[in-house]
Each structure stands twice: as C-alpha cells, then as structure tokens.
Design a protein around this motif. Structure first.
Motif, PDB file in Angstrom:
ATOM      1  N   TYR A 133       0.814  -1.212   0.000  1.00 31.02           N
ATOM      2  CA  TYR A 133       0.000   0.000   0.000  1.00 31.02           C
ATOM      3  C   TYR A 133       0.848   1.262   0.000  1.00 31.02           C
ATOM      4  CZ  TYR A 133      -3.938  -3.004   1.094  1.00 31.02           C
ATOM      5  OH  TYR A 133      -4.899  -3.968   1.047  1.00 31.02           O
ATOM      6  N   ALA A 134       0.437   2.216  -0.840  1.00 30.17           N
ATOM      7  CA  ALA A 134       0.990   3.554  -0.733  1.00 30.17           C
ATOM      8  C   ALA A 134       0.495   4.169   0.570  1.00 30.17           C
ATOM      9  CB  ALA A 134       0.554   4.404  -1.922  1.00 30.17           C
ATOM     10  N   MET A 135       1.304   5.035   1.133  1.00 23.58           N
ATOM     11  CA  MET A 135       0.957   5.701   2.382  1.00 23.58           C
ATOM     12  C   MET A 135       1.136   7.203   2.233  1.00 23.58           C
ATOM     13  SD  MET A 135       0.141   3.197   4.445  1.00 23.58           S
ATOM     14  CE  MET A 135       0.102   4.048   6.026  1.00 23.58           C
ATOM     15  N   SER A 136       0.374   7.930   3.006  1.00 21.18           N
ATOM     16  CA  SER A 136       0.451   9.389   2.955  1.00 21.18           C
ATOM     17  C   SER A 136       0.425   9.986   4.354  1.00 21.18           C
ATOM     18  CB  SER A 136      -0.731   9.964   2.164  1.00 21.18           C
ATOM     19  OG  SER A 136      -0.634   9.699   0.792  1.00 21.18           O
ATOM     20  N   VAL A 163      -0.139  16.183   2.557  1.00 21.29           N
ATOM     21  CA  VAL A 163       1.225  16.693   2.721  1.00 21.29           C
ATOM     22  C   VAL A 163       2.224  15.931   1.852  1.00 21.29           C
ATOM     23  CG1 VAL A 163       3.112  17.021   4.370  1.00 21.29           C
ATOM     24  CG2 VAL A 163       0.754  17.463   5.073  1.00 21.29           C
ATOM     25  N   SER A 164       2.166  14.604   1.913  1.00 19.38           N
ATOM     26  CA  SER A 164       3.177  13.819   1.218  1.00 19.38           C
ATOM     27  C   SER A 164       2.688  12.395   1.045  1.00 19.38           C
ATOM     28  CB  SER A 164       4.478  13.833   2.014  1.00 19.38           C
ATOM     29  OG  SER A 164       5.501  13.114   1.349  1.00 19.38           O
ATOM     30  N   ALA A 165       3.234  11.704   0.044  1.00 19.87           N
ATOM     31  CA  ALA A 165       2.868  10.312  -0.208  1.00 19.87           C
ATOM     32  C   ALA A 165       4.087   9.533  -0.671  1.00 19.87           C
ATOM     33  CB  ALA A 165       1.758  10.231  -1.248  1.00 19.87           C
ATOM     34  N   ILE A 166       4.025   8.227  -0.458  1.00 18.34           N
ATOM     35  CA  ILE A 166       5.106   7.341  -0.884  1.00 18.34           C
ATOM     36  C   ILE A 166       4.478   6.038  -1.382  1.00 18.34           C
ATOM     37  CG2 ILE A 166       5.427   6.426   1.470  1.00 18.34           C
ATOM     38  CD1 ILE A 166       8.467   6.291   0.827  1.00 18.34           C
ATOM     39  N   THR A 167       5.003   5.505  -2.463  1.00 19.50           N
ATOM     40  CA  THR A 167       4.456   4.267  -3.013  1.00 19.50           C
ATOM     41  C   THR A 167       4.783   3.079  -2.114  1.00 19.50           C
ATOM     42  OG1 THR A 167       6.449   4.086  -4.381  1.00 19.50           O
ATOM     43  CG2 THR A 167       4.475   5.042  -5.405  1.00 19.50           C
ATOM     44  N   GLY A 168       4.134   1.960  -2.373  1.00 21.13           N
ATOM     45  CA  GLY A 168       4.300   0.797  -1.522  1.00 21.13           C
ATOM     46  C   GLY A 168       5.740   0.321  -1.416  1.00 21.13           C
TER      47      GLY A 168
END
Length: 121
Positions: A32-35, A48-53
C-alpha cells in the motif's frame, strides 16, 4: 484489524526539526501507498506527502518541498516524516493514512488517530 499509530509530535521552535513515525499493523504494509495528511486550526484537511508501496517514488505538497522527507521501512511496517526548518504554518494534527493500492491515489481507507505538531517560539 488495520491499525495506524502515529508518534513523534510535540512543540518545536520555528526553524527546528521533528520526526513523525507511524506504526502499521493488520495488513501487508508494502502493498500500500501511504500518505501524511494534516489538519491545521481553522483550515481543512491538507495532503502533505505520499510514498508508493515499494518506497521508490514520493510526492509532496509545494509548501513542504525541500523541508519534509517521507520514507518507509517495510521490514518494520513503519512510515516516517522528517520535518526540517519548521514554520508556524506547519502547526497541525498530522495523520498517517493508507492509500487504496500500492501506487499514488487521492483515496484513503484507513487513518491513524493523529499526532499534534505545534511550531511556536
């Protein structure tokens, strides 16, 4: 049961740094991507920000670019937000949120309880 627990908030002076952590459990974290999303006093929710799994791609809202860094440690089911050169405008409750898949998406299905960050002298 999916759980997201944020830690690391507090009071910090302008120009200071703070590191937020989010401990995830109850799901395959790396899938899961998380933010990070924040809610400032008198304002609406702001992504604010996100990152891929896999952690290979990141995105930031323009106001934090160059100051904040999102990262994750999939082996430890942990998400981080390193915040440097903090400004009073960064004062907010910061939430760790789960995306609906492993790539970027504006849709979230689970939220943590939030951690308060206050930037003030």
């Amino acid at each position: 049961e999916v759980q997201l627990v944020e830690t690391g908030g507090g009071l910090v002076q302008p120009g200071g740094s703070q590191r937020l952590s989010c401990a995830a459990s109850g799901f395959t974290f790396s899938s899961y991507a998380m933010s990070w999303v924040r809610l400032a006093p008198g304002k609406g929710l702001e992504w604010v920000s996100a990152i891929t799994g896999g952690g290979t791609s990141t995105r930031y809202v323009d106001s934090v670019k160059g100051r904040f860094t999102i990262s994750r440690a999939n082996a430890n089911n942990a998400l981080y937000l390193q915040m440097n050169n903090l400004e009073p405008g960064d004062t907010a409750v910061y939430y760790c949120v789960r995306g609906v898949g492993d790539s970027f998406s504006p849709r979230y299905d689970y939220w943590g309880q939030g951690t308060q960050v206050t930037v003030s002298s």
